[in-house]
Structures are given as C-alpha cells and as structure tokens.
Enzyme design. Structure first.
Site, PDB file in Angstrom:
ATOM      1  N   THR A  29       0.842  -1.193   0.000  1.00 39.16           N
ATOM      2  CA  THR A  29       0.000   0.000   0.000  1.00 39.16           C
ATOM      3  C   THR A  29       0.882   1.249   0.000  1.00 39.16           C
ATOM      4  O   THR A  29       1.943   1.254   0.624  1.00 39.16           O
ATOM      5  CB  THR A  29      -0.909  -0.005   1.247  1.00 39.16           C
ATOM      6  OG1 THR A  29      -1.777  -1.142   1.168  1.00 39.16           O
ATOM      7  CG2 THR A  29      -1.737   1.261   1.350  1.00 39.16           C
ATOM      8  N   THR A  32       4.459   4.208  -3.668  1.00 39.07           N
ATOM      9  CA  THR A  32       5.369   3.354  -4.436  1.00 39.07           C
ATOM     10  C   THR A  32       4.674   2.058  -4.845  1.00 39.07           C
ATOM     11  O   THR A  32       4.836   1.586  -5.972  1.00 39.07           O
ATOM     12  CB  THR A  32       6.637   3.047  -3.631  1.00 39.07           C
ATOM     13  OG1 THR A  32       7.170   4.276  -3.118  1.00 39.07           O
ATOM     14  CG2 THR A  32       7.698   2.395  -4.497  1.00 39.07           C
ATOM     15  N   GLY A  83       6.518  -0.779  -0.346  1.00 41.53           N
ATOM     16  CA  GLY A  83       7.474   0.264  -0.002  1.00 41.53           C
ATOM     17  C   GLY A  83       7.760   0.268   1.486  1.00 41.53           C
ATOM     18  O   GLY A  83       7.357  -0.634   2.228  1.00 41.53           O
ATOM     19  N   ALA A  84       8.460   1.298   1.961  1.00 44.07           N
ATOM     20  CA  ALA A  84       8.736   1.479   3.390  1.00 44.07           C
ATOM     21  C   ALA A  84       8.901   2.965   3.657  1.00 44.07           C
ATOM     22  O   ALA A  84       9.212   3.746   2.757  1.00 44.07           O
ATOM     23  CB  ALA A  84       9.989   0.712   3.803  1.00 44.07           C
ATOM     24  N   ASP A  85       8.680   3.349   4.913  1.00 41.27           N
ATOM     25  CA  ASP A  85       8.890   4.742   5.311  1.00 41.27           C
ATOM     26  C   ASP A  85      10.346   4.986   5.712  1.00 41.27           C
ATOM     27  O   ASP A  85      10.863   6.087   5.551  1.00 41.27           O
ATOM     28  CB  ASP A  85       7.941   5.102   6.450  1.00 41.27           C
ATOM     29  CG  ASP A  85       6.489   4.979   6.014  1.00 41.27           C
ATOM     30  OD1 ASP A  85       6.105   5.638   5.039  1.00 41.27           O
ATOM     31  OD2 ASP A  85       5.744   4.187   6.628  1.00 41.27           O
ATOM     32  N   LYS A  95       7.200   0.845   8.724  1.00 37.42           N
ATOM     33  CA  LYS A  95       6.130   0.944   7.746  1.00 37.42           C
ATOM     34  C   LYS A  95       4.841   1.354   8.456  1.00 37.42           C
ATOM     35  O   LYS A  95       4.766   1.276   9.666  1.00 37.42           O
ATOM     36  CB  LYS A  95       5.916  -0.402   7.031  1.00 37.42           C
ATOM     37  CG  LYS A  95       7.079  -0.781   6.108  1.00 37.42           C
ATOM     38  CD  LYS A  95       6.959  -2.178   5.509  1.00 37.42           C
ATOM     39  CE  LYS A  95       5.643  -2.463   4.861  1.00 37.42           C
ATOM     40  NZ  LYS A  95       5.270  -1.444   3.846  1.00 37.42           N
ATOM     41  N   GLU A 104      -0.403  -5.361   5.860  1.00 41.73           N
ATOM     42  CA  GLU A 104       0.899  -5.501   5.193  1.00 41.73           C
ATOM     43  C   GLU A 104       1.730  -6.578   5.877  1.00 41.73           C
ATOM     44  O   GLU A 104       2.345  -7.423   5.225  1.00 41.73           O
ATOM     45  CB  GLU A 104       1.642  -4.164   5.210  1.00 41.73           C
ATOM     46  CG  GLU A 104       1.042  -3.125   4.276  1.00 41.73           C
ATOM     47  CD  GLU A 104       1.657  -1.747   4.417  1.00 41.73           C
ATOM     48  OE1 GLU A 104       1.417  -0.909   3.540  1.00 41.73           O
ATOM     49  OE2 GLU A 104       2.378  -1.505   5.401  1.00 41.73           O
TER      50      GLU A 104
END
Length: 220
Positions: A29, A32, A83-85, A95, A104
């Site tokens: 989610t 990206t 993706g990742a933060d 995340k 996720e």
C-alpha cells in the site's frame, strides 16, 4: 534531475523481474506500491492475480483488471512487493505511514520473498526519525500510550484516521531504534496493540533502492 516520483517509478519497474509467471503476488500500500500496481498491469496476462494489503490497493488492482484474491484463498505466495517509510542496510523497516501496517505484515508473513521498493531518501542508519505507527484497539488508547511513554516514546493519535480494521493509529515520535527486533516483540506484547510498524523479525529479503545513478539492489 530525477524527481522522487521518477525514482519510485524506476524501482517499481525493476520489481517486475521478481514476479514469477502464473503466480498470485502480494501487493502493498502507498505511493510506491501504486506505481508497482501500474507496472503489474502491463504483465497482468502473465499472472493469476494479487492479494492486496488494503482496500485502496484492491481497488487500484481491480481498476487495472487484475483479479484480487483473499489471502485465505491464495495461501502462501512467492513474492510480496511494498514500499517502506524507513529502511536500514540490514533491511529492517518502519512501515505504516499509510495506515495499512497490520494487513501488510500479515501478507508479508505469508510470502516467501519480500521485495522492498524505496527511493534513496528512505535509507537510514538508525530507524526512528519517521514516527513509528502502532495500530491500537480504540478502548486501549490511553493505556497503550502510557506504556509507550515509559519506553521513551511520544505517542500522538493520528487524528481523523481509522484503519481498514476499524482501529486507531498512534504515531510514536522520539524513538532511536537501536534493536528493532527486540522492540518489535516488546511492543507486540502490550495489551491492546494490534500491530506495530517495525518490520524486523520479518525483514525485507531484497531492497530495490532508487538513486540518481540508477536502481541499486541490497540483500542481507
């Protein structure tokens, strides 16, 4: 000069190489992941479909004509792409900026390989500058917050936001996460916590990092 979106598009395109033919692919989610879904649409005739980690991703997949399966029907999947933060060179991640961390984490846990897609700004030496999201059952909000303060964090309610599971998010500021595996386990043992946004026990297997010099690949 490449924009952040250009870098995201580059890693989304590179991730297609990790999707086996005739498979069901796990999809994350966020911005990206959305670009990955758009790339996946180009090879939709080669795959069976996808499992989405949020309602928003499911809608985007369906809009592209990609069949969305429930995780219970799909079983174990060969690959999960998200993706990742924040992410370290050990491929531990924070995340949940989009609030989908619980689903996720569930979909990632049912996948043989986790491909993380990031632009270079997300690669850090120590996790914690990005506030750590924690999904909490609403009645437990204040009790969980007190325990997070005891751990050295500064929890803040994500105003006006409800997860797809009907819960709230506390974003925890001020943490320097030196041992993410240990902290992930400790947070999961707080009564009322559904999931926390540390992905360290189930880290990424491959990081595709978008840089001005091209896509770089990291593995552990």
């Amino acid at each position: 000069m490449l924009s952040q979106d250009d870098l995201k598009r580059a890693v989304a395109a590179a991730a297609i190489a990790y999707v086996p033919a005739d498979c069901i692919v796990g999809v994350g989610t966020g911005s990206t992941a959305n670009m990955f879904i758009d790339e996946l649409a180009k090879i939709k005739h080669k795959i069976r479909g996808a499992v989405a980690s949020s309602e928003a991703s499911a809608k985007r997949l369906q809009a592209h004509g990609i069949e969305v399966f429930s995780l219970n029907d799909a079983g174990e999947m060969p690959v999960y792409v998200d993706g990742a933060d924040e992410i370290t060179r050990h491929l531990h991640m924070v995340k949940g900026g989009g609030g989908a961390l619980t689903r996720e984490k569930i979909v990632a846990s049912c996948s043989q390989k986790f491909i993380c897609l990031c632009d270079a700004s997300k690669l850090v030496d120590v996790l914690g500058k990005f506030p750590l999201p924690i999904e909490v059952i609403p009645m437990a909000r204040s009790g969980v917050a007190r325990q997070l303060i005891a751990l050295g964090g500064q929890p803040k309610l994500r105003e006006g936001f409800t997860t797809d599971n009907g819960n709230i998010i506390l974003d925890v500021h001020g943490l320097q996460i030196m041992n993410p595996v240990e902290l992930e386990s400790a947070l999961d043992h707080i009564a009322g916590v559904v999931t926390n946004g540390l992905f360290a026990r189930r880290a990424a297997d491959v990081l595709l990092l978008g840089t001005p010099e091209g896509v770089k690949t990291y593995t552990v």
